[in-house]
Design an enzyme around this catalytic site. Structure first.
Site, PDB file in Angstrom:
ATOM      1  N   HIS A 154       0.864 117.994   5.422  1.00 23.31           N
ATOM      2  CA  HIS A 154       0.878 119.464   5.444  1.00 23.31           C
ATOM      3  C   HIS A 154      -0.228 120.016   4.538  1.00 23.31           C
ATOM      4  O   HIS A 154      -0.889 120.998   4.869  1.00 23.31           O
ATOM      5  CB  HIS A 154       2.205 120.004   4.908  1.00 23.31           C
ATOM      6  CG  HIS A 154       3.398 119.674   5.747  1.00 23.31           C
ATOM      7  ND1 HIS A 154       4.334 118.742   5.372  1.00 23.31           N
ATOM      8  CD2 HIS A 154       3.808 120.163   6.938  1.00 23.31           C
ATOM      9  CE1 HIS A 154       5.277 118.677   6.294  1.00 23.31           C
ATOM     10  NE2 HIS A 154       4.987 119.516   7.253  1.00 23.31           N
ATOM     11  N   SER A 212       7.788 113.599   7.090  1.00 28.62           N
ATOM     12  CA  SER A 212       8.874 113.906   6.139  1.00 28.62           C
ATOM     13  C   SER A 212      10.014 112.902   6.298  1.00 28.62           C
ATOM     14  O   SER A 212      10.841 112.746   5.406  1.00 28.62           O
ATOM     15  CB  SER A 212       9.444 115.307   6.385  1.00 28.62           C
ATOM     16  OG  SER A 212       8.433 116.224   6.619  1.00 28.62           O
TER      17      SER A 212
END
Ligand code: PAF
Length: 265
Positions: free
Chosen positions: A28, A176
């Protein structure tokens, strides 16, 4: 709209946008870095979108750390963090936008309605942020394809920027979900990138992927396909941009990866 802002250039006309669901990792942060190359004004949204979860348990368990995520995003170059509530995004029952027929293939087989939920929230986020540029990672390649297609078809005035997938040193695509793999799972998961690297230099990438992945210990293959990046149809000899897409399970964790393949003709 603003929750936190360290904006320095209010007069800038461009606005880059990085939509996220939080649980930020280096992948990200690389999107935020890339966003900075398009604008001094970089909005990062943190919103866990209920519409893209098929399973209420997954939605409830999704990691939430707005403070930590905001701090990481600001450090990476975001100038504004926006963490709306569900009521702010969906004040009434939302009209679901269809992501089109390709949404029911590959990821869509396992996750019916998922991409409709993604496109619906991205539409809402774009309406509020009004970005000139929006950054999406190639990690979720089908998502990126469907968002580009929807923006093109609806003539939405935003440039969709693709950001390269980021790998750990051992080759595992950042996600994640990787923290849920455990040590053995992490080592089992490395077969995915090994298969993709081998396929990328093979004259028959589809066969190479299946050789590596169909009976790998600790890995359950969901799909492995070589598609045409421009159409998402299966690649043929005339395909100019073939890309392998892979999904499977390791230790109860669903992993995705993809890689550009060489042109075989
Ligand atoms: O890729 C994601 O994190 C999400 O699907 C997105 C684009 C932020 C929409 O909720």
């Amino acid at each position: 709209m603003s929750n936190q802002s360290n904006k320095s250039n209010e007069s800038n006309e461009s606005k880059a946008f990085v939509p996220t669901m939080g649980a930020l990792h280096a992948g990200h942060l690389s999107l935020i870095n890339l966003a900075r190359t398009f604008s001094d004004d970089v909005v990062v949204s943190i919103f866990v979108n209920p519409l893209q979860f098929e399973n209420p348990d997954d939605l409830a368990k999704y990691p939430r750390d707005i403070e930590g995520d905001s701090a990481a995003a600001l450090t990476a170059g975001a100038t504004e963090i926006w963490a709306p509530t569900v009521d702010e995004i969906y004040p009434s029952s939302p009209k679901i936008i269809s992501a089109g027929p390709i949404a029911s293939l590959y990821e869509g087989v396992n996750r019916p309605g998922h991409f409709d939920g993604v496109v619906t929230v991205v539409d809402r986020l774009f309406q509020r942020v009004r970005p000139t540029h929006a950054i999406f990672g190639e990690k979720d390649f089908q998502q990126l394809f469907l968002i580009k297609q929807w923006v093109r078809e609806k003539q939405i005035p935003v440039e969709i920027i693709s950001a390269p997938l980021i790998r750990d040193e051992d080759g595992l695509a950042l996600s994640s979900r990787n923290i849920r793999l455990g040590d053995q799972g992490r080592s089992d998961a490395l077969i995915i990138s090994k298969a993709l690297f081998a396929a990328a230099s093979s004259d028959n990438p589809q066969a190479t992927l299946l050789d590596y992945l169909s009976a790998a210990p600790g890995f359950t293959l969901d799909y492995a396909a070589v598609i045409d990046e421009d159409t998402f149809e299966l690649a043929s000899e005339s395909t100019e941009k073939p890309r392998a897409i892979v999904a499977g399970w390791v230790n109860g964790v669903r992993l995705l990866d993809n890689m550009q393949m060489k042109v075989t003709r």
